[in-house]
Design a protein around this motif. Structure first.
Motif, mmCIF file in Angstrom:
data_model
loop_
_atom_site.group_PDB
_atom_site.id
_atom_site.type_symbol
_atom_site.label_atom_id
_atom_site.label_comp_id
_atom_site.label_asym_id
_atom_site.label_seq_id
_atom_site.Cartn_x
_atom_site.Cartn_y
_atom_site.Cartn_z
ATOM 1 N N VAL A 184 -7.237 44.173 96.556
ATOM 2 C CA VAL A 184 -7.415 44.417 98.025
ATOM 3 C C VAL A 184 -6.658 44.300 99.433
ATOM 4 C CG1 VAL A 184 -8.700 41.879 99.528
ATOM 5 C CG2 VAL A 184 -9.085 41.730 96.895
ATOM 6 N N ARG A 185 -7.675 45.159 100.223
ATOM 7 C CA ARG A 185 -6.092 45.511 100.510
ATOM 8 C C ARG A 185 -6.555 44.797 102.550
ATOM 9 N NH1 ARG A 185 -5.063 49.408 104.799
ATOM 10 N NH2 ARG A 185 -6.822 50.571 104.896
ATOM 11 N N PHE A 233 -10.991 47.946 90.968
ATOM 12 C CA PHE A 233 -11.999 47.757 92.273
ATOM 13 C C PHE A 233 -10.699 48.295 93.707
ATOM 14 C CE2 PHE A 233 -14.163 45.172 89.314
ATOM 15 C CZ PHE A 233 -14.864 45.930 89.107
ATOM 16 N N ASP A 234 -11.213 48.730 94.551
ATOM 17 C CA ASP A 234 -10.480 48.969 95.797
ATOM 18 C C ASP A 234 -11.296 47.699 96.718
ATOM 19 O OD1 ASP A 234 -7.661 50.040 94.903
ATOM 20 O OD2 ASP A 234 -8.792 51.711 94.062
ATOM 21 N N LEU A 235 -10.696 46.665 97.040
ATOM 22 C CA LEU A 235 -11.958 46.255 98.014
ATOM 23 C C LEU A 235 -10.852 45.853 99.307
ATOM 24 C CD1 LEU A 235 -13.014 43.000 96.170
ATOM 25 C CD2 LEU A 235 -14.227 45.285 96.538
ATOM 26 N N THR A 236 -11.180 46.772 100.407
ATOM 27 C CA THR A 236 -11.169 46.474 102.063
ATOM 28 C C THR A 236 -11.490 46.091 102.699
ATOM 29 O OG1 THR A 236 -9.810 49.204 101.788
ATOM 30 C CG2 THR A 236 -10.396 48.452 103.497
ATOM 31 N N ILE A 237 -10.728 44.933 103.172
ATOM 32 C CA ILE A 237 -10.926 44.009 104.550
ATOM 33 C C ILE A 237 -10.897 44.472 105.680
ATOM 34 C CG2 ILE A 237 -11.154 42.377 105.393
ATOM 35 C CD1 ILE A 237 -9.614 40.507 102.397
ATOM 36 N N ASN A 256 -15.414 47.651 102.561
ATOM 37 C CA ASN A 256 -15.706 48.666 102.364
ATOM 38 C C ASN A 256 -16.188 48.936 102.837
ATOM 39 O OD1 ASN A 256 -13.782 47.947 100.358
ATOM 40 N ND2 ASN A 256 -14.855 48.971 98.581
ATOM 41 N N GLY A 257 -16.773 48.460 104.375
ATOM 42 C CA GLY A 257 -17.286 48.668 105.507
ATOM 43 C C GLY A 257 -19.107 47.731 105.337
ATOM 44 N N SER A 258 -19.331 47.191 104.284
ATOM 45 C CA SER A 258 -20.288 45.797 103.784
ATOM 46 C C SER A 258 -20.299 45.332 104.364
ATOM 47 C CB SER A 258 -20.913 46.153 102.846
ATOM 48 O OG SER A 258 -21.333 45.788 101.765
ATOM 49 N N ILE A 259 -21.258 44.681 104.606
ATOM 50 C CA ILE A 259 -21.888 43.078 104.723
ATOM 51 C C ILE A 259 -23.988 42.854 104.655
ATOM 52 C CG2 ILE A 259 -22.647 43.462 107.007
ATOM 53 C CD1 ILE A 259 -21.515 40.677 107.748
ATOM 54 N N PRO A 260 -23.418 41.662 103.381
ATOM 55 C CA PRO A 260 -22.261 41.359 102.702
ATOM 56 C C PRO A 260 -21.592 42.156 101.587
ATOM 57 C CG PRO A 260 -24.206 40.571 102.368
ATOM 58 C CD PRO A 260 -24.968 40.902 102.235
ATOM 59 N N ALA A 261 -20.361 40.927 101.167
ATOM 60 C CA ALA A 261 -19.611 42.025 100.440
ATOM 61 C C ALA A 261 -19.977 42.568 99.596
ATOM 62 C CB ALA A 261 -18.627 41.243 100.619
ATOM 63 N N PRO A 262 -19.236 43.857 98.357
ATOM 64 C CA PRO A 262 -20.342 44.726 97.711
ATOM 65 C C PRO A 262 -20.619 43.701 96.325
ATOM 66 C CG PRO A 262 -18.935 46.023 98.018
ATOM 67 C CD PRO A 262 -18.188 45.033 99.006
ATOM 68 N N LEU A 263 -21.589 43.631 95.536
ATOM 69 C CA LEU A 263 -21.744 43.010 94.556
ATOM 70 C C LEU A 263 -20.663 43.688 93.938
ATOM 71 C CD1 LEU A 263 -23.582 41.514 92.005
ATOM 72 C CD2 LEU A 263 -25.613 43.197 92.319
ATOM 73 N N LEU A 264 -20.314 42.842 92.733
ATOM 74 C CA LEU A 264 -18.817 43.003 91.776
ATOM 75 C C LEU A 264 -19.848 43.188 90.415
ATOM 76 C CD1 LEU A 264 -16.040 41.915 93.247
ATOM 77 C CD2 LEU A 264 -17.053 43.572 93.648
ATOM 78 N N ASP A 322 -0.095 33.093 98.415
ATOM 79 C CA ASP A 322 0.266 33.438 100.525
ATOM 80 C C ASP A 322 -1.208 33.829 100.885
ATOM 81 O OD1 ASP A 322 2.653 32.187 100.154
ATOM 82 O OD2 ASP A 322 4.128 33.483 99.522
ATOM 83 N N GLY A 323 -1.543 34.128 100.991
ATOM 84 C CA GLY A 323 -3.141 35.176 101.668
ATOM 85 C C GLY A 323 -2.089 36.740 101.854
ATOM 86 N N ILE A 324 -3.394 37.373 102.325
ATOM 87 C CA ILE A 324 -3.063 38.642 102.268
ATOM 88 C C ILE A 324 -2.389 39.288 103.850
ATOM 89 C CG2 ILE A 324 -3.352 40.688 101.817
ATOM 90 C CD1 ILE A 324 -6.013 38.687 99.763
ATOM 91 N N ASP A 325 -1.264 39.257 104.746
ATOM 92 C CA ASP A 325 -1.333 40.209 105.839
ATOM 93 C C ASP A 325 -1.474 41.103 105.694
ATOM 94 O OD1 ASP A 325 0.897 37.250 106.189
ATOM 95 O OD2 ASP A 325 1.701 38.065 105.122
ATOM 96 N N ARG A 326 -1.985 41.112 107.282
ATOM 97 C CA ARG A 326 -2.537 42.350 107.755
ATOM 98 C C ARG A 326 -1.719 43.932 107.340
ATOM 99 N NH1 ARG A 326 -1.634 42.200 112.527
ATOM 100 N NH2 ARG A 326 -3.970 41.134 113.759
ATOM 101 N N GLY A 327 -2.402 44.785 106.825
ATOM 102 C CA GLY A 327 -1.418 45.530 105.853
ATOM 103 C C GLY A 327 -1.397 46.176 104.592
ATOM 104 N N GLU A 328 -1.228 44.323 103.957
ATOM 105 C CA GLU A 328 -1.128 44.710 103.061
ATOM 106 C C GLU A 328 -1.922 44.045 101.582
ATOM 107 O OE1 GLU A 328 1.754 41.262 102.789
ATOM 108 O OE2 GLU A 328 2.905 42.253 103.044
ATOM 109 N N THR A 329 -2.047 44.597 100.456
ATOM 110 C CA THR A 329 -2.700 44.819 99.146
ATOM 111 C C THR A 329 -2.031 43.957 98.255
ATOM 112 O OG1 THR A 329 -3.120 46.897 99.751
ATOM 113 C CG2 THR A 329 -3.795 45.883 97.968
ATOM 114 N N TYR A 330 -3.122 43.086 98.280
ATOM 115 C CA TYR A 330 -3.128 41.837 96.621
ATOM 116 C C TYR A 330 -3.231 42.421 95.624
ATOM 117 C CZ TYR A 330 -1.929 37.520 95.019
ATOM 118 O OH TYR A 330 -1.709 36.191 94.209
ATOM 119 N N GLN A 331 -2.700 42.621 94.774
ATOM 120 C CA GLN A 331 -3.308 43.015 93.734
ATOM 121 C C GLN A 331 -3.450 41.382 92.501
ATOM 122 O OE1 GLN A 331 -1.747 46.109 91.519
ATOM 123 N NE2 GLN A 331 -3.339 45.790 89.499
ATOM 124 N N TYR A 332 -5.669 41.942 92.481
ATOM 125 C CA TYR A 332 -5.684 40.069 91.411
ATOM 126 C C TYR A 332 -5.795 40.622 90.421
ATOM 127 C CZ TYR A 332 -7.215 38.017 96.115
ATOM 128 O OH TYR A 332 -7.676 36.990 97.109
#
Ligand SMILES: [Cu+2]
Length: 174
Positions: free
Chosen positions: A99-100, A57-61, A79-87, A135-145
């Motif tokens: 998650v970017r 999954f690639d999720l962009t906040i 990914n441009g959606s509100i609510p966020a996509p159903l996973l 630590d949270g995800i800073d602007r511009g960064e991607t965290y891989q869960y």
């Protein structure tokens, strides 16, 4: 005598169970037909649920101006959606969720973001609550869960940073 009371007991319980099942069917039909309230799933493609399934999954906040109340406010989208996509995940698989954080500079929602998988059994550093092994995800960064899905059920996911959840960062999880 005993068959009469047995039959009556069955007669009493059957209608309520039938109504319950009918209610479930009606809810399912409403979901299938896109009859939920207008705002639901409205941003991405009206009436078309935004569903992602599998293990990658690639999720962009991001941030999108929205007007639900008469005043335009910057809402948070995934990914441009509100609510966020159903996973949709499958029990027994390992999911990878990249998650970017693409919140714009100067966002009223801050520079950091997060996604917490509510009710999901997983390692502490995958839980997505800033300050707790993450630590949270800073602007511009991607965290891989990355974690194993060891349960079934219906859950949700949401931000654990500031008021981002209230601003739109929430989504369903099946
Ligand atoms: Cu939660």
């Amino acid at each position: 005598m005993s068959s009469d009371s047995f039959g009556r007991a069955g007669g009493l319980s059957a209608p309520s169970r039938r109504l319950f099942v009918q209610g479930l069917a009606a809810g399912g039909a409403a979901a299938a037909l896109g009859l939920w309230p207008r705002t639901s799933w409205a941003v991405k493609a009206e009436g078309v649920p935004n569903v992602l399934s599998g293990t990658e999954f690639d999720l962009t906040i991001g941030e999108t101006p929205m007007n639900f109340t008469g005043a335009t406010r910057p809402a948070i989208t995934v990914n441009g959606s509100i609510p966020a996509p159903l996973l949709r995940w499958r029990e027994g698989t390992t999911v990878n969720l990249r998650v970017r954080n693409a919140l714009p500079p100067g966002s009223i929602h801050g520079h950091q973001a997060s996604i917490h998988w509510h009710g999901i059994l997983l390692p502490a550093n995958m839980d997505g609550v800033p300050g707790l092994s993450f630590d949270g995800i800073d602007r511009g960064e991607t965290y891989q869960y990355r974690f194993n899905v060891v349960q079934g059920g219906t859950y949700w996911y949401h931000s654990h940073s500031g008021f981002q959840e209230q601003a739109g960062l929430y989504g369903p999880l099946v």
